[in-house]
Design a protein around this motif. Structure first.
Motif, PDB file in Angstrom:
ATOM      1  N   ALA A 122       0.830  -1.216   0.000  1.00 39.28           N
ATOM      2  CA  ALA A 122       0.000   0.000   0.000  1.00 39.28           C
ATOM      3  C   ALA A 122       0.860   1.260   0.000  1.00 39.28           C
ATOM      4  CB  ALA A 122      -0.919   0.000   1.217  1.00 39.28           C
ATOM      5  N   ASP A 123       2.028   1.183   0.620  1.00 38.90           N
ATOM      6  CA  ASP A 123       2.926   2.331   0.662  1.00 38.90           C
ATOM      7  C   ASP A 123       3.422   2.686  -0.739  1.00 38.90           C
ATOM      8  OD1 ASP A 123       4.246   4.187   2.527  1.00 38.90           O
ATOM      9  OD2 ASP A 123       6.111   3.285   1.805  1.00 38.90           O
ATOM     10  N   VAL A 124       3.676   1.679  -1.552  1.00 40.50           N
ATOM     11  CA  VAL A 124       4.093   1.925  -2.933  1.00 40.50           C
ATOM     12  C   VAL A 124       2.924   2.463  -3.748  1.00 40.50           C
ATOM     13  CG1 VAL A 124       4.960   0.855  -5.042  1.00 40.50           C
ATOM     14  CG2 VAL A 124       5.904   0.190  -2.843  1.00 40.50           C
ATOM     15  N   VAL A 125       1.752   1.885  -3.561  1.00 41.10           N
ATOM     16  CA  VAL A 125       0.563   2.367  -4.268  1.00 41.10           C
ATOM     17  C   VAL A 125       0.310   3.832  -3.960  1.00 41.10           C
ATOM     18  CG1 VAL A 125      -1.946   2.130  -4.473  1.00 41.10           C
ATOM     19  CG2 VAL A 125      -0.505   0.082  -4.367  1.00 41.10           C
ATOM     20  N   ALA A 126       0.544   4.228  -2.704  1.00 39.02           N
ATOM     21  CA  ALA A 126       0.330   5.611  -2.289  1.00 39.02           C
ATOM     22  C   ALA A 126       1.420   6.552  -2.786  1.00 39.02           C
ATOM     23  CB  ALA A 126       0.250   5.684  -0.766  1.00 39.02           C
ATOM     24  N   GLY A 127       2.494   5.986  -3.332  1.00 41.72           N
ATOM     25  CA  GLY A 127       3.574   6.818  -3.853  1.00 41.72           C
ATOM     26  C   GLY A 127       4.601   7.234  -2.827  1.00 41.72           C
ATOM     27  N   ASN A 128       4.578   6.609  -1.663  1.00 38.01           N
ATOM     28  CA  ASN A 128       5.538   6.967  -0.612  1.00 38.01           C
ATOM     29  C   ASN A 128       6.870   6.248  -0.765  1.00 38.01           C
ATOM     30  OD1 ASN A 128       3.606   8.625   0.693  1.00 38.01           O
ATOM     31  ND2 ASN A 128       2.708   6.817   1.647  1.00 38.01           N
ATOM     32  N   ALA A 129       6.863   5.117  -1.461  1.00 37.81           N
ATOM     33  CA  ALA A 129       8.084   4.355  -1.723  1.00 37.81           C
ATOM     34  C   ALA A 129       8.159   4.065  -3.209  1.00 37.81           C
ATOM     35  CB  ALA A 129       8.097   3.054  -0.926  1.00 37.81           C
ATOM     36  N   ASP A 130       9.374   3.970  -3.722  1.00 41.26           N
ATOM     37  CA  ASP A 130       9.567   3.703  -5.145  1.00 41.26           C
ATOM     38  C   ASP A 130       9.281   2.249  -5.491  1.00 41.26           C
ATOM     39  OD1 ASP A 130      10.671   6.352  -5.813  1.00 41.26           O
ATOM     40  OD2 ASP A 130      12.361   5.714  -4.559  1.00 41.26           O
ATOM     41  N   ILE A 131       9.570   1.372  -4.549  1.00 40.20           N
ATOM     42  CA  ILE A 131       9.495  -0.048  -4.812  1.00 40.20           C
ATOM     43  C   ILE A 131       9.197  -0.799  -3.521  1.00 40.20           C
ATOM     44  CG2 ILE A 131      11.994  -0.289  -4.495  1.00 40.20           C
ATOM     45  CD1 ILE A 131      11.941  -2.505  -6.596  1.00 40.20           C
ATOM     46  N   ALA A 132       8.584  -1.953  -3.649  1.00 40.35           N
ATOM     47  CA  ALA A 132       8.399  -2.844  -2.502  1.00 40.35           C
ATOM     48  C   ALA A 132       9.079  -4.168  -2.817  1.00 40.35           C
ATOM     49  CB  ALA A 132       6.925  -3.079  -2.204  1.00 40.35           C
ATOM     50  N   ALA A 133       9.736  -4.722  -1.826  1.00 43.77           N
ATOM     51  CA  ALA A 133      10.292  -6.076  -1.919  1.00 43.77           C
ATOM     52  C   ALA A 133       9.512  -6.911  -0.916  1.00 43.77           C
ATOM     53  CB  ALA A 133      11.781  -6.075  -1.604  1.00 43.77           C
ATOM     54  N   VAL A 134       8.577  -7.697  -1.417  1.00 46.14           N
ATOM     55  CA  VAL A 134       7.640  -8.429  -0.558  1.00 46.14           C
ATOM     56  C   VAL A 134       7.453  -9.844  -1.088  1.00 46.14           C
ATOM     57  CG1 VAL A 134       6.365  -6.374   0.193  1.00 46.14           C
ATOM     58  CG2 VAL A 134       5.679  -7.559  -1.911  1.00 46.14           C
ATOM     59  N   THR A 135       6.931 -10.729  -0.257  1.00 47.31           N
ATOM     60  CA  THR A 135       6.616 -12.067  -0.738  1.00 47.31           C
ATOM     61  C   THR A 135       5.606 -11.959  -1.883  1.00 47.31           C
ATOM     62  OG1 THR A 135       5.028 -12.208   1.088  1.00 47.31           O
ATOM     63  CG2 THR A 135       7.145 -13.306   1.379  1.00 47.31           C
ATOM     64  N   ALA A 136       5.802 -12.795  -2.886  1.00 46.31           N
ATOM     65  CA  ALA A 136       5.062 -12.640  -4.136  1.00 46.31           C
ATOM     66  C   ALA A 136       3.549 -12.625  -3.951  1.00 46.31           C
ATOM     67  CB  ALA A 136       5.472 -13.746  -5.107  1.00 46.31           C
ATOM     68  N   ALA A 137       3.038 -13.443  -3.045  1.00 46.75           N
ATOM     69  CA  ALA A 137       1.590 -13.520  -2.846  1.00 46.75           C
ATOM     70  C   ALA A 137       1.010 -12.200  -2.346  1.00 46.75           C
ATOM     71  CB  ALA A 137       1.252 -14.631  -1.870  1.00 46.75           C
ATOM     72  N   SER A 138       1.827 -11.381  -1.726  1.00 49.71           N
ATOM     73  CA  SER A 138       1.332 -10.157  -1.086  1.00 49.71           C
ATOM     74  C   SER A 138       0.904  -9.088  -2.084  1.00 49.71           C
ATOM     75  CB  SER A 138       2.414  -9.576  -0.167  1.00 49.71           C
ATOM     76  OG  SER A 138       2.838 -10.527   0.775  1.00 49.71           O
TER      77      SER A 138
END
Length: 213
Positions: A122-138
């Motif tokens: 959600a932080d990436v969707v909101a534009g607060n972070a450039d990228i997320a590194a998360v488990t694929a299912a997330s």
């Protein structure tokens, strides 16, 4: 850590289990948790491995894994990354492998850590972070809606489904193959019979057709 604290309050109780991950060890090693998993809990099973996806907003100027490597090479400190759960976990290690391959400083990216991968997404969707590194299912929901785009995954080969067109880092020449195991722990002090019961139950569950689907 809240779940592990709850489990720690039920020594010898075979009716309380906790879904565990490698954070159980890394949090203790980094001093983020006082729970020593080797002494505090009873390991019962490792169920599967989740791989890490690197995702960006669909309108991000970073269009590919190669673009991200170039961005890290040009200045890793200019990149803000959203992670879930804690520093030092497999997501963070996978990120560091990519940054190191690019020749960047692994400590340079600005890291935003959240209690759950969904919050990091959600932080990436909101534009607060450039990228997320998360488990694929997330990131599945956001990939389905087109809100996010996947750049690469840390699996040894491409994943199925929504990630079928997403390259593994190895395809891009980046030595980043890393997964986060998911397991089950019981409280400390379980008997051999109690451990045997859960090992059989979990084995039968993992062999069921519904599990594979």
């Amino acid at each position: 850590r809240k779940a592990w604290a709850y489990l720690d309050r039920h020594p010898g109780d075979p009716h309380v289990l906790c879904i565990s991950s490698s954070n159980l060890a890394t949090d203790h090693l980094l001093g983020a948790s006082a729970f020593d998993h080797e002494r505090a809990f009873t390991p019962l099973a490792i169920l599967y491995t989740e791989y890490i996806a690197f995702v960006v907003r669909s309108d991000s100027p970073v269009k590919s894994g190669a673009d991200l490597v170039a961005r890290f090479a040009a200045g890793a400190g200019s990149v803000t990354v959203a992670l879930s759960t804690s520093l030092g976990n497999p997501n963070h290690i996978a990120l560091s492998k990519v940054v190191r391959h690019a020749g960047g400083d692994v400590k340079a990216p600005s890291i935003r850590v959240f209690d759950s991968a969904l919050d990091a997404v959600a932080d990436v969707v909101a534009g607060n972070a450039d990228i997320a590194a998360v488990t694929a299912a997330s990131a599945v929901r956001e990939l389905e809606t087109g809100t996010l785009r996947a750049l690469a995954v840390s699996a040894p080969a491409r994943l199925a489904g929504l990630y079928a067109q997403t390259p593994a880092w190895l395809e891009l020449g980046v030595p980043c193959t890393l997964g986060a195991w998911r397991g089950v722990h019981g409280a400390r002090g379980l008997t051999a019979a109690q451990v045997g019961y859960w090992e059989l139950a979990l084995t039968q569950a993992a062999r069921a057709a519904s599990w594979a689907s």
